[in-house]
Scaffold this active site. Structure first.
Site, PDB file in Angstrom:
ATOM      1  N   GLU A 259       0.100   2.699   2.903  1.00 52.32           N
ATOM      2  CA  GLU A 259       1.118   2.640   1.845  1.00 52.32           C
ATOM      3  C   GLU A 259       2.381   1.950   2.337  1.00 52.32           C
ATOM      4  O   GLU A 259       3.031   1.217   1.582  1.00 52.32           O
ATOM      5  CB  GLU A 259       1.440   4.061   1.360  1.00 52.32           C
TER       6      GLU A 259
ATOM      7  N   ASP B 294      -4.695  -2.437   4.217  1.00 51.32           N
ATOM      8  CA  ASP B 294      -5.666  -1.801   5.114  1.00 51.32           C
ATOM      9  C   ASP B 294      -5.583  -2.416   6.511  1.00 51.32           C
ATOM     10  O   ASP B 294      -5.613  -1.700   7.525  1.00 51.32           O
ATOM     11  CB  ASP B 294      -7.090  -1.972   4.567  1.00 51.32           C
TER      12      ASP B 294
END
Length: 431
Positions: free
Chosen positions: A277, A360
Site C-alpha cells: 500500500e 507488489d
C-alpha cells in the site's frame, strides 16, 4: 408495452446465457505449468474451500453482469413509459424554485432506481452471508445501504445542478465548464474521503498493537511517507475479508488496516501488505488516479454532451423532453455516462493492474520476504473465497488487480533472489 415485454425477455435470456457461461462454459483451469506451485489453490485450500471459492466467485460475477444492464434498462423504462416527464410535472407542482425541482426529481429517480435494484443487491448480500464472507446483520447492511443512498443523492443533486446550470448558459460548451468545475471538486473529494466519508460507514481508531504500529511507521519512514499514526478499522463487524490501504492527500493521509487483516495475518505478512500500500503512495499512484479521473471526466463529458444532444434531438419528443435543459432528460444523461463508464472500465482496469503489480514489486523489494508475501496472498484468497484463475471475460471487466495466479507466481519467483541470502544469514546466526 410489446417492446417492454421483448426487452424483459431479452434480459432474462441474457442472464441465463451469462449463468451458463460462468458456471459451465468459461475455461479457468489452472495451466499445467503452475500445478503444484505456490499459486496452485489445491496446495493451500482444502476441497471444501475450493468448491466454495468457485461457486461464490461465479455467482458474484453473474450478479455484476446482471446489475450493469439492469441500470440501463431502468433508465430506458423511465423514459419509455413517460415516467420521467411525469416526475418533472409532479415536482414543478410542489414549488416554483428550480433548485428544489432538481433535488426532488433526483430524489424520485434515485428512489425508483434504488427500489428496482434492491432485489439484486439483497441477493448479493445474502450470497455473501451464506458463504460467510459477510457477517453483517441485515440491520447494519440496510444502514449502509441508506447511507449510500443519501450520500449518492447529495452528490448527484450537486452535480446535476452544476451541469444543468451550464446547459442553460451554453448548449454547446456546457461540458467544458462542468469539467472545469469538477477539477477542484474531485481534488476536494480525495482530500475529505478519509476523514468525512469513510467514518460514515466504519469506526476508525489508532492501531492497538503498539509493536506492530512501530514496525509499520518504521516502514513508512523508510518510504518517506509523512505518517505519524496507523489506523485500525472494525471491519470484522461486517466481513471476513482482508484489506489495508493508504489513502487521502496532504494532511489527511491515512494508513489503515482492517482488523480482520490483523487477526488472520502474522506481522511479517502484514508488513508486506502495508509495504504494498505504501508503494502506491511512493510511486504517486494516488495522484495518478486523481489526474486520470480528471482526464477521463474531460473525455466523458465531451463525448457525453455530443451523444446527449443527438439523443434528445432524435427521441426527445417521444420521451416528452422539451430540450437539453429539461430535467426530464436526466435519465438520458445518466444512461450515456453509465455506458461510457462501462466502455472505459477495461482500460482503467488494465492501468490499475499495472499499478498493482508495480506496488507488489516495490513491497517485495522492501521487505525481501517472499514466503510472507506469498502467504499473505494465499490467506487473502482463502478469506475472500477468491478465484485464483478467473475467466478472461471476468478479468477483463472486473479485475483492477492482477489475478491471484499472477500475483502469487510473481512473488514466488523472488525466492531465488532473497531466500539464499536469508538462509545464509540464518546459518551465521546459528554459528
Amino acid at each position: 408495452m410489446k417492446k417492454a415485454i421483448l426487452v424483459a425477455i431479452g434480459f432474462i435470456l441474457y442472464g441465463a446465457a451469462m449463468w451458463y457461461y460462468l458456471m459451465h462454459g468459461a475455461q479457468a483451469d489452472l495451466p499445467v505449468q503452475f500445478r503444484g506451485s505456490a499459486a496452485d489453490p489445491t496446495m493451500f485450500m482444502n476441497d471444501r474451500q475450493l468448491k466454495l471459492s468457485y461457486d461464490f466467485s461465479r455467482i458474484k460475477d453473474w450478479i455484476y453482469f446482471l446489475s450493469v444492464p439492469l441500470e440501463w434498462l431502468i433508465y430506458l423504462l423511465v423514459l419509455g413509459f413517460g415516467i420521467s416527464k411525469k416526475m418533472r410535472s409532479t415536482v414543478k407542482e410542489v414549488t416554483r424554485f428550480s433548485v428544489i425541482h432538481t433535488a426532488l426529481y433526483v430524489l424520485l429517480l434515485s428512489f425508483l432506481s434504488w427500489i428496482l435494484t434492491f432485489p439484486l443487491r439483497y441477493y448479493s448480500y445474502t450470497i455473501s452471508r451464506d458463504y460467510h464472507i459477510s457477517v453483517q446483520p441485515f440491520k447494519g447492511w440496510m444502514k449502509d445501504s441508506l447511507i449510500d443512498f443519501w450520500v449518492g443523492w447529495i452528490f448527484t443533486v450537486l452535480t446535476v445542478l452544476v451541469i444543468y446550470f451550464f446547459i442553460r448558459k451554453s448548449k454547446k460548451k456546457w461540458w467544458l465548464y462542468a469539467w472545469l468545475i469538477s477539477i477542484p471538486f474531485t481534488i476536494f473529494m480525495y482530500f475529505i474521503q478519509p476523514v468525512v466519508i469513510d467514518p460514515l460507514y466504519n469506526k476508525f481508531y489508532p492501531l492497538k498493537d503498539q509493536v506492530l504500529k512501530e514496525k509499520i511507521l518504521t516502514l513508512a519512514e523508510r518510504a518517506d511517507i509523512p505518517a505519524s499514526n496507523v489506523y485500525e478499522v472494525n471491519m470484522s463487524e461486517k466481513t471476513n475479508s482482508l484489506n489495508a490501504y493508504v489513502n487521502g492527500i496532504g494532511s489527511n493521509l491515512r494508513i489503515v488496516l482492517w482488523d480482520t487483516t490483523l487477526d488472520k495475518l502474522n506481522d511479517k505478512q502484514v508488513l508486506f501488505v502495508m509495504a504494498h500500500e505504501m508503494g502506491h503512495y511512493v510511486m504517486k499512484h494516488l495522484y495518478q488516479n486523481l489526474i486520470g479521473a480528471i482526464i477521463l471526466s474531460f473525455f466523458g463529458l465531451f463525448l457525453g454532451s455530443r451523444i446527449y444532444s443527438w439523443a434528445i434531438s432524435k427521441w426527445g419528443k417521444r420521451w416528452g423532453i422539451k430540450g437539453l435543459s429539461d430535467i426530464a432528460g436526466l435519465p438520458v444523461l445518466l444512461l450515456i455516462f453509465s455506458l461510457l463508464s462501462f466502455v472505459a472500465g477495461p482500460v482503467e482496469n488494465a492501468v490499475s493492474r499495472k499499478a498493482e503489480k508495480d506496488a507488489d514489486r516495490y513491497a517485495i523489494e522492501m521487505t525481501k520476504n517472499p514466503d510472507s508475501a506469498v502467504g499473505a496472498f494465499q490467506q487473502l484468497t482463502i478469506s475472500g473465497l477468491s478465484e485464483v484463475n478467473p475467466p478472461k471475460l471476468v478479468k477483463f471487466f472486473l479485475y483492477g488487480h492482477p489475478t491471484m495466479l499472477e500475483r502469487i507466481t510473481f512473488l514466488d519467483s523472488y525466492k531465488h533472489k532473497y531466500e539464499p541470502k536469508e538462509l545464509e544469514k540464518a546459518k551465521k546466526q546459528q554459528r
